[in-house]
Design an enzyme around this catalytic site. Structure first.
Site, PDB file in Angstrom:
ATOM      1  N   ARG A 170      -4.191  18.588  10.589  1.00 54.90           N
ATOM      2  CA  ARG A 170      -3.727  18.524   9.689  1.00 54.90           C
ATOM      3  C   ARG A 170      -3.495  20.369   8.488  1.00 54.90           C
ATOM      4  O   ARG A 170      -3.684  20.877   8.917  1.00 54.90           O
ATOM      5  CB  ARG A 170      -5.217  18.524   8.227  1.00 54.90           C
ATOM      6  N   HIS A 186      -9.301  21.018  11.572  1.00 56.82           N
ATOM      7  CA  HIS A 186      -8.289  20.151  11.830  1.00 56.82           C
ATOM      8  C   HIS A 186      -7.317  21.203  11.558  1.00 56.82           C
ATOM      9  O   HIS A 186      -5.967  20.623  11.735  1.00 56.82           O
ATOM     10  CB  HIS A 186      -8.781  19.171  10.793  1.00 56.82           C
ATOM     11  N   ASP A 193     -11.094  13.283  14.731  1.00 52.03           N
ATOM     12  CA  ASP A 193     -12.206  12.418  14.414  1.00 52.03           C
ATOM     13  C   ASP A 193     -11.382  10.676  14.838  1.00 52.03           C
ATOM     14  O   ASP A 193     -10.729  10.457  14.995  1.00 52.03           O
ATOM     15  CB  ASP A 193     -11.856  12.061  12.733  1.00 52.03           C
ATOM     16  N   TYR A 220     -25.388  14.338  10.727  1.00 56.56           N
ATOM     17  CA  TYR A 220     -24.585  15.241  10.438  1.00 56.56           C
ATOM     18  C   TYR A 220     -24.087  14.921   8.878  1.00 56.56           C
ATOM     19  O   TYR A 220     -23.423  14.196   8.907  1.00 56.56           O
ATOM     20  CB  TYR A 220     -23.290  15.979  10.918  1.00 56.56           C
ATOM     21  N   HIS A 223     -20.561  12.742   8.411  1.00 53.72           N
ATOM     22  CA  HIS A 223     -20.177  12.215   9.807  1.00 53.72           C
ATOM     23  C   HIS A 223     -20.340  10.735  10.019  1.00 53.72           C
ATOM     24  O   HIS A 223     -20.951  10.654  11.098  1.00 53.72           O
ATOM     25  CB  HIS A 223     -20.093  13.363  10.622  1.00 53.72           C
ATOM     26  N   ASP A 225     -19.510   8.201   9.798  1.00 56.38           N
ATOM     27  CA  ASP A 225     -18.189   6.806  10.031  1.00 56.38           C
ATOM     28  C   ASP A 225     -17.396   7.450  10.818  1.00 56.38           C
ATOM     29  O   ASP A 225     -16.749   6.931  10.754  1.00 56.38           O
ATOM     30  CB  ASP A 225     -18.224   6.184   8.282  1.00 56.38           C
ATOM     31  N   HIS A 226     -18.005   8.456  11.433  1.00 57.23           N
ATOM     32  CA  HIS A 226     -16.966   9.159  12.632  1.00 57.23           C
ATOM     33  C   HIS A 226     -17.706   9.986  13.089  1.00 57.23           C
ATOM     34  O   HIS A 226     -18.578  10.305  13.265  1.00 57.23           O
ATOM     35  CB  HIS A 226     -15.671   9.694  12.136  1.00 57.23           C
ATOM     36  N   HIS A 228     -16.741  14.073  15.349  1.00 58.20           N
ATOM     37  CA  HIS A 228     -15.784  15.375  15.585  1.00 58.20           C
ATOM     38  C   HIS A 228     -15.955  15.598  16.304  1.00 58.20           C
ATOM     39  O   HIS A 228     -17.436  15.874  16.465  1.00 58.20           O
ATOM     40  CB  HIS A 228     -15.941  15.745  13.850  1.00 58.20           C
TER      41      HIS A 228
END
Length: 242
Positions: A170, A186, A193, A220, A223, A225-226, A228
């Site tokens: 990003r 990122h 992710d 965490y 986090h 839903d994914h 990292h």
């Protein structure tokens, strides 16, 4: 994903001899490759750009909790990573990178040096030129390449399952738009992710073996839903025992 066209498939006789710590090694026949072709057998004690290129590709095999340094020096850590790579693909596990090891790497990489199952496009859904982050565009792109090779190792260890990526590189603008942390990895190109299947916890747990200095997952903040992963930053996925 489909393999890119333009790969050199013909085997070439790249006979090269080198002496490493008093032992003479002969590379013998090796395949030419559209990305990078090694011209000599490598073993502990060797150094150079060809060693660094090897380290990039075995960066996902450093062992539990370790991160392989990409310094072009074939030391004990690189030898151990090569052994783990060889074991993963059923090759003679002697820690010496010769034709069999290189040919396996050639089979795994596309002509732009990305591993077969990942692409630059997957790791940059922000812009077209990798600019605007915390590091130069070239550094961000390189960091993403190393992350891809780590993910390739992780994917193989999980049984060659597909690993889905929701976000990676990003720029500051892209990071702000999604509410990312101001110090997010990122921005450096190495943060990735992961979503989908396997489960987030399974991904987080497996990542511990593949050179990721940062693993953040369920339990965490933000986090659940994914999962990292990134080059540096510590581990925390309490719901997964991490």
């Amino acid at each position: 994903m489909f393999r890119r066209l333009g790969r050199f498939l013909a085997a070439l006789a790249l006979t090269a001899t080198t002496t490493v710590v008093g032992v003479t090694l002969t590379a013998g026949a090796a395949q030419a490759d559209g990305c990078y072709t090694w011209g000599r057998t490598l073993a502990q004690g060797a150094s150079g750009e060809d060693v660094r290129q090897l380290q990039i590709r075995v960066a996902g095999y450093p062992g539990y909790g370790a991160v392989l340094t990409l310094d072009g020096a074939y030391g004990p850590a690189t030898r151990s990573a090569v052994i783990r790579f060889q074991q993963a693909y059923g090759l003679p596990a002697d820690g010496i990178a010769g034709p069999q090891t290189f040919n396996r790497l050639y089979a795994l990489q596309d002509d732009d040096c990305t591993p077969a199952n990942f692409s630059y496009a997957e790791l940059n859904k922000c812009n077209s030129d990798w600019s605007g982050g915390a590091v130069s565009a070239s550094t961000a792109r390189f960091n993403a390449l190393v992350s891809m090779w780590k993910l390739q190792a992780m994917r193989h260890a999980l049984g060659d399952v597909s690993i889905a990526i929701s976000s990676s590189f990003r720029s500051y603008a892209c990071n702000s738009a999604v509410g990312g942390a101001s110090n997010s990895r990122h921005l450096y190109g190495d943060g990735v992710d992961l979503v989908g299947s396997p489960s987030f916890c399974r991904l987080a747990q497996q990542a511990r073996y593949h050179g990721f200095g940062q693993i953040l997952g369920p339990g965490y903040p933000d986090h659940n839903d994914h999962t990292h992963v990134a080059a540096v930053g510590g581990w925390s996925a309490p719901n997964c025992g991490i």
